[in-house]
Write a protein that holds these residues in place. Structure first.
Motif, short mmCIF file in Angstrom:
data_model
loop_
_atom_site.label_atom_id
_atom_site.label_comp_id
_atom_site.label_asym_id
_atom_site.label_seq_id
_atom_site.Cartn_x
_atom_site.Cartn_y
_atom_site.Cartn_z
N VAL A 13 -56.86 -31.71 53.98
CA VAL A 13 -55.51 -32.21 54.19
C VAL A 13 -54.87 -31.81 55.52
CG1 VAL A 13 -54.97 -32.44 51.74
CG2 VAL A 13 -54.52 -30.28 52.91
N CYS A 14 -55.53 -30.96 56.31
CA CYS A 14 -54.97 -30.56 57.61
C CYS A 14 -56.12 -30.19 58.55
CB CYS A 14 -53.96 -29.42 57.46
SG CYS A 14 -54.67 -27.83 56.99
N LEU A 50 -50.82 -32.59 51.62
CA LEU A 50 -50.58 -31.16 51.64
C LEU A 50 -49.60 -30.79 50.54
CD1 LEU A 50 -51.16 -28.60 53.41
CD2 LEU A 50 -49.09 -29.17 54.65
N SER A 51 -49.96 -29.80 49.71
CA SER A 51 -49.08 -29.34 48.64
C SER A 51 -47.96 -28.48 49.24
CB SER A 51 -49.88 -28.49 47.65
OG SER A 51 -49.02 -27.81 46.76
N PRO A 52 -46.70 -28.74 48.85
CA PRO A 52 -45.60 -27.93 49.38
C PRO A 52 -45.75 -26.44 49.07
CG PRO A 52 -44.76 -29.85 48.20
CD PRO A 52 -46.24 -29.80 47.97
N ASP A 53 -46.41 -26.11 47.95
CA ASP A 53 -46.61 -24.71 47.58
C ASP A 53 -47.67 -24.02 48.44
OD1 ASP A 53 -44.75 -25.01 45.55
OD2 ASP A 53 -46.27 -25.48 44.04
N PHE A 54 -48.48 -24.79 49.14
CA PHE A 54 -49.54 -24.24 49.98
C PHE A 54 -49.43 -24.81 51.40
CE2 PHE A 54 -51.13 -23.58 45.73
CZ PHE A 54 -51.73 -22.32 45.81
N SER A 55 -48.23 -24.69 51.98
CA SER A 55 -48.02 -25.25 53.31
C SER A 55 -47.53 -24.20 54.31
CB SER A 55 -47.02 -26.41 53.24
OG SER A 55 -45.78 -25.95 52.74
N GLY A 56 -47.95 -22.95 54.11
CA GLY A 56 -47.52 -21.86 54.98
C GLY A 56 -48.29 -21.75 56.28
N GLY A 79 -54.09 -24.62 61.16
CA GLY A 79 -53.62 -25.82 60.46
C GLY A 79 -52.38 -25.51 59.65
N LYS A 80 -51.84 -26.53 59.02
CA LYS A 80 -50.59 -26.41 58.26
C LYS A 80 -50.78 -25.88 56.85
CE LYS A 80 -48.18 -30.01 60.78
NZ LYS A 80 -47.45 -31.28 60.71
N GLY A 81 -52.00 -25.94 56.32
CA GLY A 81 -52.25 -25.54 54.95
C GLY A 81 -52.44 -24.05 54.78
#
Length: 102
Positions: A13-14, A50-56, A79-81
């Motif tokens: 996803v990223c 990308l899951s909002p809970d795993f976007s750190g 990356g964003k994930g």
């Protein structure tokens, strides 16, 4: 998912990519952005977000680990994930403090 030392994995996803430093003790799902990662040479599945809970985010050059699974990975491309294993986010491994020289 066979995680061998030195094997390279990418996010579905990223842009995150990692290298396995220490494989897990058993069978686990290495994830990024809330979805399983794929081998670097494989084609990533399409249509995933990308899951909002795993976007750190993931940083290059940082080591990430999970004590329960025994896995350690090295970020080779940022990356964003957020990296995770079996639904748990991985923790950044802090550098060991050097002893003071008197």
């Amino acid at each position: 998912m066979e995680l061998k030392p030195g094997s390279r994995w990418k996010s579905a996803v990223c842009t995150t990519e990692v290298v396995i430093v220490r494989p897990s003790k058993g069978s686990v799902s290495l994830e990024c952005g809330g979805h399983p990662m794929v081998a670097l040479a494989d084609t990533a599945p399409t249509g995933l977000e990308l899951s909002p809970d795993f976007s750190g985010g993931t940083s290059v050059g940082k080591r990430y680990f999970d004590d329960e699974a025994g896995i350690e990975v090295l970020g080779s491309k940022p990356g964003k994930g957020t990296l995770g294993v079996d639904g748990r986010p991985l923790t950044i491994k802090e550098a060991k403090a050097l002893p003071a020289s008197d």
